[in-house]
Write a protein that holds these residues in place. Sequence first.
Motif, PDB file in Angstrom:
ATOM      1  N   CYS A  40      33.194  52.408 -28.548  1.00  9.34           N
ATOM      2  CA  CYS A  40      34.250  51.460 -28.920  1.00  9.34           C
ATOM      3  C   CYS A  40      34.768  51.748 -30.324  1.00  9.34           C
ATOM      4  O   CYS A  40      35.970  51.649 -30.584  1.00  9.34           O
ATOM      5  CB  CYS A  40      33.719  50.030 -28.825  1.00  9.34           C
ATOM      6  SG  CYS A  40      34.949  48.756 -29.135  1.00  9.34           S
TER       7      CYS A  40
ATOM      8  N   SER B 205      32.535  41.957 -24.946  1.00  9.99           N
ATOM      9  CA  SER B 205      32.259  43.004 -25.925  1.00  9.99           C
ATOM     10  C   SER B 205      31.142  43.884 -25.388  1.00  9.99           C
ATOM     11  O   SER B 205      30.294  43.421 -24.602  1.00  9.99           O
ATOM     12  CB  SER B 205      31.859  42.399 -27.279  1.00  9.99           C
ATOM     13  OG  SER B 205      30.713  41.597 -27.134  1.00  9.99           O
ATOM     14  N   PRO B 206      31.121  45.154 -25.783  1.00  6.41           N
ATOM     15  CA  PRO B 206      30.061  46.051 -25.300  1.00  6.41           C
ATOM     16  C   PRO B 206      28.703  45.649 -25.866  1.00  6.41           C
ATOM     17  O   PRO B 206      28.590  45.271 -27.038  1.00  6.41           O
ATOM     18  CB  PRO B 206      30.504  47.425 -25.804  1.00  6.41           C
ATOM     19  CG  PRO B 206      31.410  47.147 -26.950  1.00  6.41           C
ATOM     20  CD  PRO B 206      32.094  45.858 -26.645  1.00  6.41           C
TER      21      PRO B 206
ATOM     22  N   ALA C 154      40.123  47.474 -22.877  1.00  6.67           N
ATOM     23  CA  ALA C 154      40.545  48.637 -23.656  1.00  6.67           C
ATOM     24  C   ALA C 154      41.897  48.385 -24.316  1.00  6.67           C
ATOM     25  O   ALA C 154      42.129  48.784 -25.466  1.00  6.67           O
ATOM     26  CB  ALA C 154      40.600  49.876 -22.763  1.00  6.67           C
TER      27      ALA C 154
ATOM     28  N   SER D 273      37.879  45.946 -17.453  1.00 12.16           N
ATOM     29  CA  SER D 273      37.564  46.939 -18.479  1.00 12.16           C
ATOM     30  C   SER D 273      38.832  47.569 -19.037  1.00 12.16           C
ATOM     31  O   SER D 273      38.926  47.841 -20.242  1.00 12.16           O
ATOM     32  CB  SER D 273      36.650  48.027 -17.898  1.00 12.16           C
ATOM     33  OG  SER D 273      35.447  47.472 -17.416  1.00 12.16           O
TER      34      SER D 273
ATOM     35  N   VAL E 203      41.513  46.231 -27.313  1.00 11.19           N
ATOM     36  CA  VAL E 203      40.906  46.945 -28.446  1.00 11.19           C
ATOM     37  C   VAL E 203      41.972  47.682 -29.243  1.00 11.19           C
ATOM     38  O   VAL E 203      42.078  47.540 -30.467  1.00 11.19           O
ATOM     39  CB  VAL E 203      39.817  47.918 -27.953  1.00 11.19           C
ATOM     40  CG1 VAL E 203      39.366  48.837 -29.093  1.00 11.19           C
ATOM     41  CG2 VAL E 203      38.623  47.160 -27.411  1.00 11.19           C
TER      42      VAL E 203
ATOM     43  N   GLY F  75      27.977  52.063 -25.621  1.00 11.87           N
ATOM     44  CA  GLY F  75      29.269  51.397 -25.497  1.00 11.87           C
ATOM     45  C   GLY F  75      29.830  50.965 -26.839  1.00 11.87           C
ATOM     46  O   GLY F  75      31.033  51.063 -27.082  1.00 11.87           O
ATOM     47  N   GLN F  76      28.976  50.497 -27.744  1.00 10.76           N
ATOM     48  CA  GLN F  76      29.439  50.069 -29.066  1.00 10.76           C
ATOM     49  C   GLN F  76      29.926  51.255 -29.893  1.00 10.76           C
ATOM     50  O   GLN F  76      30.961  51.165 -30.571  1.00 10.76           O
ATOM     51  CB  GLN F  76      28.303  49.340 -29.780  1.00 10.76           C
ATOM     52  CG  GLN F  76      27.959  47.998 -29.140  1.00 10.76           C
ATOM     53  CD  GLN F  76      26.699  47.389 -29.713  1.00 10.76           C
ATOM     54  OE1 GLN F  76      25.964  48.042 -30.447  1.00 10.76           O
ATOM     55  NE2 GLN F  76      26.430  46.127 -29.374  1.00 10.76           N
TER      56      GLN F  76
ATOM     57  N   ALA G 117      38.605  52.881 -30.784  1.00  5.51           N
ATOM     58  CA  ALA G 117      39.529  52.106 -31.601  1.00  5.51           C
ATOM     59  C   ALA G 117      40.062  52.924 -32.770  1.00  5.51           C
ATOM     60  O   ALA G 117      41.216  52.771 -33.166  1.00  5.51           O
ATOM     61  CB  ALA G 117      38.837  50.843 -32.124  1.00  5.51           C
TER      62      ALA G 117
END
Length: 307
Positions: A126, A116-117, A103, A99, A106, A122-123, A130
């Motif tokens: 992300c 990918s989440p 990160a 994980s 990303v 999680g999305q 980012a």
Amino acid sequence: MGLVEIFALARVPSILLLGAVYGAYVLTGGVVFWKLEGNLGREDISAILARKQQVLKTYQCLNSDGMDAVIAVLQDASKAGLSIKGNQTSDGFWKFTSSAVFAATVVTTIGYGNISPKTAAGQIFCVFFALFGIPLNIVVLNRVGKYMLTIERNICDFLQGKTTHPRCSRFLVHLVSYLCGVVLFFVVPMVVFQGHEGWSYSQAIYYCFITLSTIGFGDYVADSNPEQAYPEWYSFIMASWIFFGLAWLALVINHTIDILERLHGFLNGWWRRRSGVEETDPPDNENPDTQVEQEEAEPVKMQKIDD
């Protein structure tokens, strides 16, 4: 009147010439990849279909629908980073070390695509991670790159004071720094990846460049084989390699851009001399190249005034 004179009289902007060169370069690359990989892709499809038919003949109790169901399970396991050989499974992608590496990919915009989440939370996280992490990564890498460049320049200045050939000493310092970077960020990782991932040397060096250039195809990803047991330090070393390797390769790319710009200036001057047509340059406010240079210079001047 020749072609050179016609282009000179038409005052073709350099941006159009650069665009033509860029387009030709990309299209040439597409043709080369098409010729090199096109036949192999068709051969892979034929080989996979033949293997599927062979499996169906060997295991006659498994029909086509059952085969598709097994393939779907294998695809889901691959997306989750699981190995379902035998009766054991691995921990999957979302370990702490994996994980943390995710990160890092990303914020560095590498984005392998192998992980990918999947959850909505999680999305969404992300996206915001980012949004703030990418600018922060750029600032930090820029600062680290400047420190590397400062060290290199200090060494150059020190050696220039000790020798009667300053240009030669500067060239040698640049050459040694490049060679050290190649060894540290390409040769050593290539050997490590070959030993721990089971890749060939060409695959390992290919992965090194695709990663550090942030292309990140995802066809080769270190520390992601569910059937491989990795040591605890592996993920930490990999993340450190990515961070410092990005800063070093950014310096190399900047030097390459500088060389290309000088080459462009040389070719532009040769073109004008070759044309033999006297040109009166348009005013600065009508020249696109001058406008770009002025727009890039104004923030620098403002920054000096603020300082």
